[in-house]
Design a protein around this motif. Structure first.
Motif, PDB file in Angstrom:
ATOM      1  N   VAL A 155       0.878  -1.166   0.000  1.00 31.76           N
ATOM      2  CA  VAL A 155       0.000   0.000   0.000  1.00 31.76           C
ATOM      3  C   VAL A 155       0.914   1.214   0.000  1.00 31.76           C
ATOM      4  N   GLY A 156       0.834   1.989  -1.063  1.00 35.74           N
ATOM      5  CA  GLY A 156       1.866   2.970  -1.383  1.00 35.74           C
ATOM      6  C   GLY A 156       1.765   4.283  -0.645  1.00 35.74           C
ATOM      7  N   GLY A 157       2.363   4.344   0.543  1.00 33.57           N
ATOM      8  CA  GLY A 157       2.401   5.604   1.261  1.00 33.57           C
ATOM      9  C   GLY A 157       3.202   6.676   0.564  1.00 33.57           C
ATOM     10  N   ALA A 158       4.121   6.267  -0.328  1.00 33.30           N
ATOM     11  CA  ALA A 158       4.903   7.239  -1.108  1.00 33.30           C
ATOM     12  C   ALA A 158       4.219   7.549  -2.430  1.00 33.30           C
ATOM     13  N   THR A 159       3.921   6.505  -3.226  1.00 37.11           N
ATOM     14  CA  THR A 159       3.280   6.740  -4.523  1.00 37.11           C
ATOM     15  C   THR A 159       1.882   7.339  -4.355  1.00 37.11           C
ATOM     16  N   GLY A 160       1.218   7.072  -3.219  1.00 34.14           N
ATOM     17  CA  GLY A 160      -0.085   7.682  -2.969  1.00 34.14           C
ATOM     18  C   GLY A 160      -0.006   9.183  -2.785  1.00 34.14           C
ATOM     19  N   LEU A 161       1.168   9.690  -2.450  1.00 32.01           N
ATOM     20  CA  LEU A 161       1.360  11.143  -2.337  1.00 32.01           C
ATOM     21  C   LEU A 161       1.507  11.803  -3.699  1.00 32.01           C
ATOM     22  N   ILE A 162       1.779  10.991  -4.736  1.00 27.98           N
ATOM     23  CA  ILE A 162       2.024  11.509  -6.087  1.00 27.98           C
ATOM     24  C   ILE A 162       0.841  11.222  -7.006  1.00 27.98           C
ATOM     25  N   GLY A 163       0.514   9.950  -7.168  1.00 27.37           N
ATOM     26  CA  GLY A 163      -0.592   9.558  -8.031  1.00 27.37           C
ATOM     27  C   GLY A 163      -0.145   9.213  -9.435  1.00 27.37           C
ATOM     28  N   ASP A 164      -0.577   8.047  -9.897  1.00 26.15           N
ATOM     29  CA  ASP A 164      -0.310   7.617 -11.269  1.00 26.15           C
ATOM     30  C   ASP A 164      -1.018   8.563 -12.234  1.00 26.15           C
ATOM     31  N   PRO A 165      -0.361   8.963 -13.332  1.00 27.70           N
ATOM     32  CA  PRO A 165      -1.010   9.904 -14.248  1.00 27.70           C
ATOM     33  C   PRO A 165      -2.335   9.392 -14.784  1.00 27.70           C
ATOM     34  N   ARG A 166      -3.364  10.211 -14.682  1.00 30.10           N
ATOM     35  CA  ARG A 166      -4.640   9.915 -15.320  1.00 30.10           C
ATOM     36  C   ARG A 166      -4.613  10.491 -16.735  1.00 30.10           C
ATOM     37  N   PRO A 167      -5.429   9.944 -17.638  1.00 29.40           N
ATOM     38  CA  PRO A 167      -5.405  10.455 -19.010  1.00 29.40           C
ATOM     39  C   PRO A 167      -6.049  11.818 -19.166  1.00 29.40           C
ATOM     40  N   THR A 168      -6.773  12.301 -18.147  1.00 26.03           N
ATOM     41  CA  THR A 168      -7.551  13.530 -18.315  1.00 26.03           C
ATOM     42  C   THR A 168      -6.897  14.762 -17.703  1.00 26.03           C
ATOM     43  N   ALA A 169      -6.451  14.665 -16.459  1.00 27.68           N
ATOM     44  CA  ALA A 169      -5.931  15.853 -15.773  1.00 27.68           C
ATOM     45  C   ALA A 169      -5.091  15.433 -14.573  1.00 27.68           C
ATOM     46  N   GLU A 170      -4.370  16.413 -14.004  1.00 28.19           N
ATOM     47  CA  GLU A 170      -3.556  16.149 -12.824  1.00 28.19           C
ATOM     48  C   GLU A 170      -4.436  15.726 -11.648  1.00 28.19           C
ATOM     49  N   ARG A 171      -3.903  14.834 -10.857  1.00 27.63           N
ATOM     50  CA  ARG A 171      -4.588  14.440  -9.628  1.00 27.63           C
ATOM     51  C   ARG A 171      -4.459  15.542  -8.577  1.00 27.63           C
ATOM     52  N   THR A 172      -5.423  15.615  -7.693  1.00 30.29           N
ATOM     53  CA  THR A 172      -5.314  16.493  -6.532  1.00 30.29           C
ATOM     54  C   THR A 172      -4.436  15.803  -5.497  1.00 30.29           C
ATOM     55  N   MET A 173      -3.397  16.495  -5.054  1.00 32.35           N
ATOM     56  CA  MET A 173      -2.498  15.897  -4.065  1.00 32.35           C
ATOM     57  C   MET A 173      -3.110  16.007  -2.679  1.00 32.35           C
ATOM     58  N   ASN A 174      -3.124  14.900  -1.967  1.00 36.32           N
ATOM     59  CA  ASN A 174      -3.637  14.875  -0.610  1.00 36.32           C
ATOM     60  C   ASN A 174      -2.490  15.063   0.381  1.00 36.32           C
ATOM     61  N   ASP A 175      -2.817  15.630   1.549  1.00 35.15           N
ATOM     62  CA  ASP A 175      -1.751  15.902   2.515  1.00 35.15           C
ATOM     63  C   ASP A 175      -1.248  14.599   3.120  1.00 35.15           C
ATOM     64  N   PRO A 176      -0.010  14.598   3.617  1.00 33.85           N
ATOM     65  CA  PRO A 176       0.612  13.359   4.107  1.00 33.85           C
ATOM     66  C   PRO A 176      -0.180  12.684   5.223  1.00 33.85           C
ATOM     67  N   GLN A 177      -0.823  13.446   6.115  1.00 29.73           N
ATOM     68  CA  GLN A 177      -1.582  12.836   7.204  1.00 29.73           C
ATOM     69  C   GLN A 177      -2.790  12.067   6.669  1.00 29.73           C
ATOM     70  N   THR A 178      -3.456  12.646   5.665  1.00 33.59           N
ATOM     71  CA  THR A 178      -4.603  11.968   5.054  1.00 33.59           C
ATOM     72  C   THR A 178      -4.161  10.666   4.390  1.00 33.59           C
ATOM     73  N   VAL A 179      -3.080  10.741   3.618  1.00 30.79           N
ATOM     74  CA  VAL A 179      -2.588   9.553   2.922  1.00 30.79           C
ATOM     75  C   VAL A 179      -2.165   8.479   3.920  1.00 30.79           C
ATOM     76  N   ALA A 180      -1.503   8.869   4.996  1.00 28.62           N
ATOM     77  CA  ALA A 180      -1.084   7.892   6.011  1.00 28.62           C
ATOM     78  C   ALA A 180      -2.301   7.196   6.625  1.00 28.62           C
ATOM     79  N   GLY A 181      -3.373   7.952   6.859  1.00 32.67           N
ATOM     80  CA  GLY A 181      -4.593   7.348   7.381  1.00 32.67           C
ATOM     81  C   GLY A 181      -5.211   6.381   6.394  1.00 32.67           C
ATOM     82  N   TRP A 182      -5.173   6.747   5.122  1.00 35.73           N
ATOM     83  CA  TRP A 182      -5.728   5.870   4.090  1.00 35.73           C
ATOM     84  C   TRP A 182      -4.888   4.602   3.928  1.00 35.73           C
ATOM     85  N   VAL A 183      -3.578   4.710   4.122  1.00 34.11           N
ATOM     86  CA  VAL A 183      -2.719   3.512   4.082  1.00 34.11           C
ATOM     87  C   VAL A 183      -3.208   2.500   5.105  1.00 34.11           C
TER      88      VAL A 183
END
Length: 428
Positions: A78-106
Motif C-alpha cells: 500500500v503505497g504511502g509514497a506513490t499515494g502522495l504523487i498519483g499515477d497519471p490519469r489520461p484527463t488531468a492532474e490528480r489532486t495531491m492529498n496531505d501526508p496525514q490523510t494519505v497515512a490514514g488511508w494507508v
C-alpha cells in the motif's frame, strides 16, 4: 506436470487463464515454469488515493489470494509514497492529498485487504509500504541510482503520458511516477526476493518498467503479469454506477447496494465476473453459465455472483441479511423481520417520499414517490389490486398510511405491481 510439448505447466497458471485473469505477461513459458517450481514471492500494489478500495481493485486482491492458495508468497504494497504523487490519469492532474490523510488511508486499505489473505504459514503474506524506502532517498540518489536507467523517449511514448501531453500537459511530478513504482520492484526484489509483479493491464507499462529496472541494476530476470480490465456488456468501465464507484467500505457503499450491483449484472459478462470474483469450481461456474443461456429469467448466475462477492467482502451474515431484504422488498419475505440498518440501506436505493405524519393518503404518497403520475392513476392502481404498503395490499382508494404498521416506527415500502418500489419515511 509436463505436457507432451515439453512445456512445464503450473496448475495455478492454467486456473488463472481459465478464469480470464491473464491479459499480458512477460515470457509465458518462464513464468509458468517458475510458478510450477515455486514458491514464487510476488507483489501487488495499491495507492491510497481514496479512503477505500473499490470493486475494480478486487480483481487484484482475489488474484493475489488465488496465487497464495497455490503456495506462493504475497507482498501487499500500500503505497504511502506513490499515494502522495498519483499515477497519471489520461484527463488531468490528480489532486495531491496531505501526508496525514494519505497515512490514514494507508492504514484503512491495509485493514481492508488483510482479511482476504493468510498472514501465517509457509506462504504468509506480508504488508509493505513504499514510504519506508522512498522517504530515505535523496534527490541526488534518486536521479543517479534510478533516473539514469530510464529513457525519456520511452517515457514519452507511454499512453497516459502521450494523452496528457496532447491535451492538458503533465507535471514533472506525475511524469516521474513510473520511476517510483519501478524502484518498488527493485527494493522488494532485494529485500524479499520478489520475482513477480501483478497488476491491472492499465499498469502494464509501469510493471514492465520495474522488471527492466531489476534486470538493469541487479542483473536478475523477474516476471510481470497483468490482469484484464473488466468491462460491462456495452464496453463501459466496470465498477461504476450513477452514484459513483462501488466501494468495498460498507460506510461508502452499503452491503445492500453492493449486493444489488452484482445482482444487476448483465447476462453477457456475468460468466466472466463469476470466474474472476467467485471461488466456485469450474463445474459450478460452467453450469451457471449454461443457465444464463437456458433460463435467463431465473438470473441464477447473478444471484450466485451477488451472494459470493458480498460474502467475501462483507461476511456471510451480511450476505444473508441483504438477500432476505431483497426478497422482502418484493413481498417474498417479511419486511418486519429486517433489522433497521439493513432496512435503511435497502430503502436508500429506492425513489423516496417523506411525510411529517402517517395521517396521509396512500394515493398522495404514490404520486410524491413517483410511482403514479397523478392521484387518479394511483386510485386506478389500487382499484386494480396493484398497490401495496409494506407488502400489504391496499384495498381502499381512501386508505391512509396510518392504516398500516410502520417499519421500525417510521418507514414504509410502497409497491406498484410486482417490481416498482418506493420508500416512505415518516418524520424528520
Amino acid at each position: 506436470m509436463v505436457e507432451g510439448s515439453g512445456r512445464v505447466v503450473s496448475d495455478v497458471w492454467d486456473e488463472l487463464q481459465w478464469r480470464g485473469l491473464v491479459a499480458q505477461s512477460t515470457d509465458e513459458d518462464a513464468l509458468r515454469a517458475a510458478l510450477a517450481a515455486g514458491p514464487v514471492t510476488y507483489y501487488v500494489g495499491f495507492d491510497p488515493t481514496a479512503p477505500s478500495l473499490h470493486v475494480g481493485h478486487l480483481v487484484q486482491v482475489l488474484t493475489a489470494r488465488r496465487l497464495q492458495e497455490a503456495g506462493h508468497r504475497p507482498l501487499i504494497l500500500v503505497g504511502g509514497a506513490t499515494g502522495l504523487i498519483g499515477d497519471p490519469r489520461p484527463t488531468a492532474e490528480r489532486t495531491m492529498n496531505d501526508p496525514q490523510t494519505v497515512a490514514g488511508w494507508v492504514e484503512r486499505l491495509q485493514a481492508q485487504i488483510a482479511p482476504f489473505l493468510d498472514f501465517s504459514g509457509p506462504a504468509a503474506a506480508t504488508m509493505v509500504n513504499n514510504l519506508d524506502w522512498t522517504a530515505q532517498l535523496s534527490a541526488i540518489e534518486f536521479l543517479r541510482d534510478i533516473g539514469k536507467h530510464f529513457s525519456v523517449n520511452r517515457m514519452l511514448d507511454r499512453e497516459a503520458v502521450a494523452t496528457r501531453l496532447a491535451s492538458t500537459g503533465i507535471s514533472y511530478t506525475e511524469f516521474s511516477y513510473v520511476l517510483l513504482q519501478s524502484n518498488d520492484y527493485l527494493q522488494l526484489h532485494r529485500r524479499h526476493g520478489c520475482a513477480l509483479q501483478l497488476g491491472g493491464s492499465d499498469q502494464w507499462g509501469n510493471i514492465t518498467a520495474g522488471a527492466e529496472l531489476v534486470r538493469r541494476v541487479d542483473g536478475a530476470h523477474v516476471h510481470a503479469l497483468a490482469t484484464p480490465l473488466l468491462t460491462k456488456a456495452d464496453g463501459t468501465k466496470f465498477g461504476k454506477t450513477e452514484a459513483g464507484a462501488v466501494w468495498l467500505d460498507a460506510e461508502l457503499t452499503s452491503p445492500y447496494a453492493f449486493y444489488q450491483f452484482w445482482l444487476n449484472a448483465e447476462d453477457a459478462p456475468v460468466g466472466g465476473y463469476l470466474r474472476a470474483f467467485s471461488f466456485r469450481d469450474r463445474e459450478e461456474i460452467e453450469e451457471l453459465e449454461r443457465q444464463v443461456v437456458d433460463a435467463p429469467a431465473a438470473r441464477a448466475a447473478q444471484r450466485a455472483l451477488a451472494h459470493d462477492v458480498t460474502a467475501l467482502v462483507h461476511g456471510d451474515d451480511a450476505a444473508r441479511a441483504v438477500e432476505v431484504a431483497s426478497r422482502a422488498l418484493f413481498g417474498r419475505s417479511d419486511l418486519l423481520a429486517l433489522d433497521e440498518r439493513t432496512l435503511r440501506d435497502s430503502l436508500a436505493e429506492l425513489p423516496a417520499a417523506r411525510t411529517g405524519s402517517a395521517d396521509v393518503e396512500v394515493v398522495d404518497l404514490f404520486v410524491a414517490a413517483g410511482l403514479s403520475p397523478s392521484r387518479s392513476a394511483a386510485r386506478r392502481t389500487i382499484a386494480e389490486g396493484g398497490a401495496y404498503v409494506s407488502n400489504s395490499k391496499v384495498t381502499s382508494e381512501d386508505a391512509r398510511l396510518a392504516d398500516f404498521p410502520l417499519l421500525h416506527g417510521r418507514y414504509a415500502v410502497l409497491r406498484r405491481g410486482r417490481r416498482a418500489l418506493a420508500a416512505v419515511t415518516v418524520g424528520d
